[in-house]
Structure formats: C-alpha cells, structure tokens
Design an enzyme around this catalytic site. Structure first.
Site, PDB file in Angstrom:
ATOM      1  N   ASP A   6       0.898  -1.225  -0.001  1.00 13.12           N
ATOM      2  CA  ASP A   6       0.139   0.086   0.053  1.00 13.12           C
ATOM      3  C   ASP A   6       0.937   1.312  -0.045  1.00 13.12           C
ATOM      4  OD1 ASP A   6      -2.304   1.482   0.361  1.00 13.12           O
ATOM      5  OD2 ASP A   6      -1.855   1.956   2.456  1.00 13.12           O
ATOM      6  N   SER A   7       0.478   2.363  -0.035  1.00 14.21           N
ATOM      7  CA  SER A   7       1.050   3.798  -0.291  1.00 14.21           C
ATOM      8  C   SER A   7       1.742   3.951   1.256  1.00 14.21           C
ATOM      9  CB  SER A   7      -0.025   4.578  -0.843  1.00 14.21           C
ATOM     10  OG  SER A   7      -1.023   4.703   0.084  1.00 14.21           O
ATOM     11  N   TYR A  38      -0.282   8.199  -2.658  1.00 13.28           N
ATOM     12  CA  TYR A  38      -0.622   7.903  -4.028  1.00 13.28           C
ATOM     13  C   TYR A  38      -1.850   8.490  -4.516  1.00 13.28           C
ATOM     14  CZ  TYR A  38       2.855   3.958  -3.759  1.00 13.28           C
ATOM     15  OH  TYR A  38       3.884   3.319  -3.416  1.00 13.28           O
ATOM     16  N   GLY A  39      -2.719   8.818  -4.027  1.00 11.92           N
ATOM     17  CA  GLY A  39      -4.094   9.346  -4.550  1.00 11.92           C
ATOM     18  C   GLY A  39      -4.099  10.888  -5.089  1.00 11.92           C
ATOM     19  N   CYS A  69      -3.766  -0.918  -1.946  1.00  9.80           N
ATOM     20  CA  CYS A  69      -4.030   0.360  -2.340  1.00  9.80           C
ATOM     21  C   CYS A  69      -5.021   0.615  -3.507  1.00  9.80           C
ATOM     22  CB  CYS A  69      -2.824   1.033  -2.477  1.00  9.80           C
ATOM     23  SG  CYS A  69      -2.819   2.696  -3.020  1.00  9.80           S
ATOM     24  N   ASN A  70      -6.114   1.147  -3.363  1.00 10.96           N
ATOM     25  CA  ASN A  70      -7.286   1.367  -4.179  1.00 10.96           C
ATOM     26  C   ASN A  70      -6.511   2.007  -5.409  1.00 10.96           C
ATOM     27  OD1 ASN A  70     -10.482   0.988  -3.552  1.00 10.96           O
ATOM     28  ND2 ASN A  70      -9.085   0.993  -1.674  1.00 10.96           N
ATOM     29  N   THR A  71      -5.785   3.372  -5.175  1.00 12.97           N
ATOM     30  CA  THR A  71      -5.427   4.021  -6.253  1.00 12.97           C
ATOM     31  C   THR A  71      -4.353   3.155  -7.040  1.00 12.97           C
ATOM     32  OG1 THR A  71      -5.358   6.089  -4.667  1.00 12.97           O
ATOM     33  CG2 THR A  71      -3.968   6.306  -6.634  1.00 12.97           C
ATOM     34  N   GLU A 148      -4.883   9.562   8.891  1.00 16.21           N
ATOM     35  CA  GLU A 148      -3.607   9.643   9.228  1.00 16.21           C
ATOM     36  C   GLU A 148      -3.441  10.276  10.778  1.00 16.21           C
ATOM     37  OE1 GLU A 148      -0.722   8.689   7.010  1.00 16.21           O
ATOM     38  OE2 GLU A 148      -1.846   7.635   5.730  1.00 16.21           O
ATOM     39  N   CYS A 180     -11.092   3.123  -0.875  1.00 16.79           N
ATOM     40  CA  CYS A 180      -9.777   3.840  -0.425  1.00 16.79           C
ATOM     41  C   CYS A 180      -9.395   2.884   1.035  1.00 16.79           C
ATOM     42  CB  CYS A 180      -9.880   5.130  -0.085  1.00 16.79           C
ATOM     43  SG  CYS A 180      -8.569   5.864   0.652  1.00 16.79           S
ATOM     44  N   THR A 181      -8.209   2.494   1.183  1.00 19.20           N
ATOM     45  CA  THR A 181      -7.840   1.860   2.327  1.00 19.20           C
ATOM     46  C   THR A 181      -8.231   2.254   3.759  1.00 19.20           C
ATOM     47  OG1 THR A 181      -5.731   2.706   1.834  1.00 19.20           O
ATOM     48  CG2 THR A 181      -5.803   0.793   1.105  1.00 19.20           C
ATOM     49  N   HIS A 182      -8.247   3.658   3.606  1.00 25.49           N
ATOM     50  CA  HIS A 182      -8.400   4.391   4.825  1.00 25.49           C
ATOM     51  C   HIS A 182      -9.973   4.328   5.331  1.00 25.49           C
ATOM     52  CE1 HIS A 182      -4.310   5.812   4.056  1.00 25.49           C
ATOM     53  NE2 HIS A 182      -4.028   6.323   5.196  1.00 25.49           N
TER      54      HIS A 182
HETATM   55  N1  DGL Z   1      -3.996   3.962  -0.126  1.00 24.28           N
HETATM   56  C1  DGL Z   1      -4.651   4.879  -0.965  1.00 24.28           C
HETATM   57  C2  DGL Z   1      -5.758   4.574  -1.480  1.00 24.28           C
HETATM   58  O1  DGL Z   1      -6.534   3.477  -1.035  1.00 24.28           O
HETATM   59  C3  DGL Z   1      -4.958   6.180   0.020  1.00 24.28           C
HETATM   60  C4  DGL Z   1      -3.751   6.971   0.398  1.00 24.28           C
HETATM   61  C5  DGL Z   1      -2.943   7.591  -0.608  1.00 24.28           C
HETATM   62  O2  DGL Z   1      -3.378   8.347  -1.308  1.00 24.28           O
HETATM   63  O3  DGL Z   1      -2.002   7.063  -0.568  1.00 24.28           O
HETATM   64  O4  DGL Z   1      -6.163   5.075  -2.492  1.00 24.28           O
END
Ligand code: DGL
Length: 262
Positions: A6-7, A38-39, A69-71, A148, A180-182
C-alpha cells in the site's frame, strides 16, 4: 508468503481482513510511507511505484501479491499483471462484485481518492457487469489525512464526511463502496451520515474473501504459501505513528523493518 503493498498505513485494513480470513498464513507487508500519498500522484508515477513494490515483495519471498491500495489497484493493476507472472489481486473487482450482488436498486455510490475517482475504474467495471446500474462517485481527498492524524471521531471529521456524502445521499444510493484503504476506519461515521439503510462495501473484506476462495480452488499455489503465522512489516520511512496505528489495529506486536524506496 502473501505479499501486500500500500502507499502507507491504510493497507493494514487489508492485512487485518486477511489475518481473519486466512489465519496462520505468513504475510509480508510493504507500506510506502516515504512516498505516500499515491492518491494525488499521476498514474505514471503510481505505476512505477507499484512495479517497484511488487519487485521488492517478490525478492522477500512473496508468492502472490495483493495490491491493497485502491489508487494503485485503479491505475497500476494492468502493468503489474503484465510484468509479473504470479497471481495478482486488486481491491476493485471484489468490491464491485460484492456491490452488484447485494444491491437491490443497483444504485451505487463510490468514494475514493482523486486518482481513483478520476480513473473511472469502478464505474467501468460495474457497467460492464450491469449496464443499467446507476453509479455515482465522489472524491474525498481530506479523509486520508484525517485518518492519518487519528481524527476518527472528531466533530470536524463528521462534518467533512457529511459534506462529501451529501451528493450521494440525494441520489438515494442503496450501496456505498469504500474505495480507499483508509475509509474502513471511518465506517461508523460514514454509515451514520449516509443512512443506516445503505449497505457499505468494505473492499478489504471483499478482497480477503476473494483470495481465500482462490486458494481453496488452486491447491498448487496454496501449497507454495508458508503458514507459520509470521508477519513482517516493511516501510520506506519508519514513523512512530505507523507503529502505533499498526499495533492498535492488528493487536499484535510489530517490529517495523526499514527499506529505502528508490
Ligand atoms: N492507499 C490509498 C488508496 O487506497 C490512500 C492513501 C493515498 O492516497 O496514498 O487509495
């Protein structure tokens, strides 16, 4: 080992779901904390990072990869699949399948980072499977920094979630994908603000069920995965916050290992 990247910290929601669905399987995690988020980055950059992260996890013994990571799942799955000849899982398809199988009205909302929403991947996949589905998406860029910061229950967070969800609420969606992971960490607030009748799809749980089903049907790959209940956590920047959140989320003792990202 199951390799997950993940990011940064958010992918731990996927680790948690995998630990629950596949208890005892060894997991190696890489959180790219030095290059997060990453987003907000271009797809070319995220693709490059995703290839490097996969390469790193394979060098440490991963036999399958989960892009938590979804992105990265949105913009880099194709590149990773083309470049590595091993099973690659992403978080978009399992969430899409679960949403269309459970939505009654096929009126589906998606929330994610700007990059994920811009990619249009959720809409594309939903419409491929259900051309008549109504799909609405909304980028929620402020939610990642709030998570975060650990602002999971603050009034400000509730207000921002409400504002982001308003356009989806007026469309009367019956299903909401947390793209999104968060966002699973804000699930309670999100449920409250979108309404209790809306079914929330958590992509971390969806991907964990998918990996489990895959391994049940592919014994040759299942046999290649070590199962000593060993977890390793690599990050590209060691921070106190990561260690604290990881311990409280996973309820295990964690020793972060540092690896430099190029
Ligand atoms: N992990 C990213 C996602 O799931 C969220 C955090 C990021 O922007 O890196 O899209």
């Amino acid at each position: 080992m199951i390799g997950i990247f993940d990011s940064g910290i958010g992918g731990l929601t996927v680790v948690k779901a995998l630990m629950e669905h596949l208890s005892g399987y060894d997991i190696i995690y890489f959180g790219d904390t030095a290059r997060t988020p990453y987003g907000t980055k271009s797809s070319e950059t995220v693709k490059k990072y995703a290839l490097e992260n996969t390469d790193f996890l394979l060098s440490k013994g991963a036999k399958i990869i989960v892009i938590a990571c979804n992105t990265a799942s949105s913009v880099a799955t194709e590149s990773v699949t083309e470049n590595f000849n091993i099973p690659i899982f992403e978080v978009i398809t399992p969430a899409v399948e679960l949403s269309i199988n459970t939505s009654h009205k096929l009126c589906i909302g998606i929330i994610g980072t700007r990059a994920t929403v811009k990619s249009g991947i959720y809409e594309k996949k939903i419409r491929e499977m259900k051309p008549k589905a109504k799909v609405y998406s909304k980028a929620c860029p402020l939610l990642v920094p709030l998570v975060e910061e650990g602002w999971l229950k603050k009034p400000e967070t509730k207000m921002i979630v409400k504002k982001y969800l308003h356009p989806l609420k007026v469309r009367q969606i019956d299903t909401l994908i947390l793209g999104c992971t968060h966002y699973p960490l804000l699930k309670d607030i999100i449920q409250k603000k979108i309404g209790k009748k809306v079914n929330i799809i958590d992509s971390s749980i969806a991907v964990a069920s998918k990996v489990k089903a895959f391994l049940e049907n592919h014994q040759n790959i299942n046999n290649m995965l070590s199962k000593k209940g060993m977890y390793r956590f690599f990050v590209s920047d060691v921070t106190e916050q990561f260690e604290k959140t990881a311990k409280s989320m996973l309820k295990i003792d964690i020793r972060l290992e540092h690896v430099s990202s190029s």
